[in-house]
Scaffold this motif. Sequence first.
Motif, short mmCIF file in Angstrom:
data_model
loop_
_atom_site.label_atom_id
_atom_site.label_comp_id
_atom_site.label_asym_id
_atom_site.label_seq_id
_atom_site.Cartn_x
_atom_site.Cartn_y
_atom_site.Cartn_z
N ALA A 139 -1.76 -2.66 5.75
CA ALA A 139 -1.60 -1.70 6.84
C ALA A 139 -1.09 -0.36 6.35
CB ALA A 139 -0.65 -2.28 7.90
N ASP A 140 -0.25 -0.36 5.30
CA ASP A 140 0.32 0.89 4.83
C ASP A 140 -0.38 1.43 3.59
OD1 ASP A 140 1.08 -1.13 3.22
OD2 ASP A 140 3.22 -0.65 3.18
N ALA A 141 -1.58 0.93 3.30
CA ALA A 141 -2.33 1.40 2.13
C ALA A 141 -3.63 2.02 2.61
CB ALA A 141 -2.61 0.25 1.16
N PRO A 142 -3.69 3.34 2.72
CA PRO A 142 -4.93 3.97 3.18
C PRO A 142 -6.06 3.78 2.17
CG PRO A 142 -3.36 5.62 2.40
CD PRO A 142 -2.62 4.31 2.42
N ALA A 143 -7.26 3.65 2.70
CA ALA A 143 -8.42 3.46 1.84
C ALA A 143 -8.75 4.75 1.11
CB ALA A 143 -9.62 3.00 2.67
N PRO A 144 -9.15 4.66 -0.17
CA PRO A 144 -9.54 5.88 -0.89
C PRO A 144 -10.83 6.44 -0.32
CG PRO A 144 -10.02 3.93 -2.20
CD PRO A 144 -9.26 3.45 -1.01
#
Length: 923
Positions: A139-144
């Motif tokens: 949830a806290d890792a935005p997609a590149p």
Amino acid sequence: MILGPFTIALPYVLPLLATLPLLWWLLRATPPAPRRVVFPALRLLAGLRTEDRVSAHTPWWLLALRLLIAALVIIGLSHPLYKATGGPAPGTPLVLVIDDGWAAGPDWRDRLAAADLLLERAERDERPVIVLTTAARPADAPAPPLEARPASAVRGDLQAMAPHPWGTDRRAAALRLAQASITPPATVTWIHDGIADSAPPSPPGAPPRADDTASRALAEALGGLGPLTVLTAEAGAPLVLSPPTRAGDGLALTLTRPRGGEIPGPADRLWVRLLDGQGRLIARSEAAFAAGAFESAVVLTPPGGGQSPPARIELSRDGATALAGAGAVVLLDDSWRRRPVGLVPRDEAAAVPLLDPLHYVEKALAPQADLRRGALASLLAAPPAVIVLPDLTPVPASEAGALDAWIRQGGTLIRFAGPRGEAGLDGFLPVRLRGGDRQLGGALSWSEPARLAPFPDHGPFAGLEPPADVTIASQVLAEPEPGLEARTWARLTDGTPLVTAQSRGRGRIVLFHVTADPRWSSLPLSGVFVRMLERVITATPGLEAGGADRSRPLAPWRVLDGFGRLGTPGPEVRPLDGPAVAVGADHPPGLYGDDSATRALNLAPSLAPVSAQTNWPPTTQRQSLGGLARDRDLMPWLLATALALAVVDLIATLALRGLLAPPRRRPGLSAMVVAIAGLWLAAPPLAQAQQPGPSEDAETLVREAVLQTRLAYVLTGDPAVDQVSAAGLGALTEVLGRRTSAALAPPLGIALESQDPRVFPLLYWPVSGSQPPLSTQARERVNAYMRYGGLLVIDTRDGGDARALAEGLEIPPLREAGPDHVLGRSFYLLGDFPGRVAGNATWVAADGGDTDGVSPVVIGGNDWAAAWANQPGEGYLFAVTPGGERQREMAYRFGVNLVMYALTGSYKGDQVHLPAILERLTN
């Protein structure tokens, strides 16, 4: 560089073709060497006439032949490739979508191979690549962002890519695609896992359901960029193993394969294995799917008593090597350990079971605990995890101190109410009790029997459903006081406590406010009584009982990766904060807690019924992972033709100089053309000519192996596998020469159908799916090789199946080779035996038998030759995971140990028994 259906990999070599006219001029200007003769007396030359004429210039046809050889060499060195399929225009981007969820784990190597082939084509065609993965993200890792990059850079990232142990989120992937700026046209390839997504439960709390519209929505979005090709694995994979339930003395499990699509036939035989924490086998059972069935029921029955607690259940095709994938693994936490429970009877003379209060407790706990009866003092001498007192009889003062110390060290004391005893006099109660007991529903009472209220969320009974048929006729009441609510684990519908508990040190005291028999209530006759006692024992915080307290967050301890291997969790993994948590990127499957108290989170309960993805747009083209056509490499053929023509040129030159016996008739140009065509047709590809083939003379093979010791490998018929074996054993031979006194000649490949391997000390056999079963004669050769002292090394290469090839071979009973085996100390001291991959077990003979304690066979699946393979000028051919170059060094060390083991046998085995030998010498 692209020329119609041809691709030139090294176009900077082609300008050398412009030098051919210069080469023609040089060859034309340089006459052939004159013929040398012995000068005789002049008088002998009188009247002689010579029939042969020596030309002053090279014949035109020989010049043309040499120019043709030069042109073939130049074109061959430019590495031309014939395209198997027509490709897009240069510069057209390749959009590569890869499913990297749990379902991709079993055939991940095939997926990487297909992706690498696509990137190789894009790199040659100078096309940019955009990679989109579909696994759910934390949830806290935005997609590149999606961006086009050179294929060479993407290939480096591809080697480090691995599947995740949770599912895919293709709707989120479609949203990322919509936010990216990709300009059509593009070519789109989706390496799909063949499984439909799991839709979020609706309403919340309901089981997840399959959603085949997510893949279709993403496919339609991809189809808007260009033609879409979907690559999938064979039907029937992957498999999912559900967590077990207790079935008497065994564990009942369900094995599931994907539903939908074609009706599957009967599957190959599978094994379900129950292992302890050290990876030792406790029990196993065979599993198989009937034709058209999608589920298979399996029961594992562990042997009684003495075994280590179970820790893991996994699938295997051969009974020894685990299948890859998080879906093929079930982790077992402390709730599956049989805990020691002590029962303290009050009257040993009362041997009537139905009148004994502990009879009902004993029946409830027997399936999940090791029970023993005895006096309190004798039980504390060998303390169990839990002690059960059947009533409120005060604990004797002589035993109170020892009981209190046992509780504070982590023990759990369970007490029941009863007519005997004076409440609160011994200090071993969680709450203060009122005098007497409360009667409900009796003949002299106006009230009805009470019933159970829903269990509170803060206790271990959270989630249990209180049955409506359980009634309470009598109970002991707790004195109202602050903190009573927090200490209440179960209550009646009128709010009075039924089960209370209080922590003391590291342990706790639990009180059931009713008797342990049906005199005061029907609770001991119900199924919820069994579940309540099971939860109390599972929640025991002591070291002996383990058990993760579900009322507090549990930090991640060990988590599964996409291949089903336990490892250290990353910083993105969050603690479990509730009794029901779904598997995802924040909570991967694994063990949560610590080494004294764990809770297992498995994949299967969070999955919808596994279904095959069949809902595709009509324009989608579908292929299998192995159906990608490979470009034909013309370089070996061109260089082999040039070599054959060079031999013809040499023969023609020798004939023109008179160094060959002159024939009666000089051959004409037509005869020369026929000879060239014959040599070209007979010339094999260059890459295959460098390896000894099955047709090599057997006597020559024996002579070379006897004159110089060398290693050997089995020719599987798959050129790619054989080249890796040759490169790997060749590199290992060089390492042996540098580090040891073993001077070995280059390795040889042998064909078991026509050649005898007994002259080689070590035979490396990589398992290839294309290799046919051995004939009777070949099997006898292999059996004789093992009987007469040879070492057969079978490498399943991280997922291969050696059962069909090993059928009929005299393979002895096997055991896992640990650090104490001679293989771990024959030259280097090793703790494990990694290759290109690590973590797979290595198996050796359980007993050396007639070979002086030396195992005739070593079986593993770590793909050792790929880790050793090294080509001059190219470096290592394969990356090693997950340990990098440190793991490659360990693989080389294992290779040195393996060869030393084959050459010296059990010479180093005495070091294992050195303490015993020294003890004998001193006595």
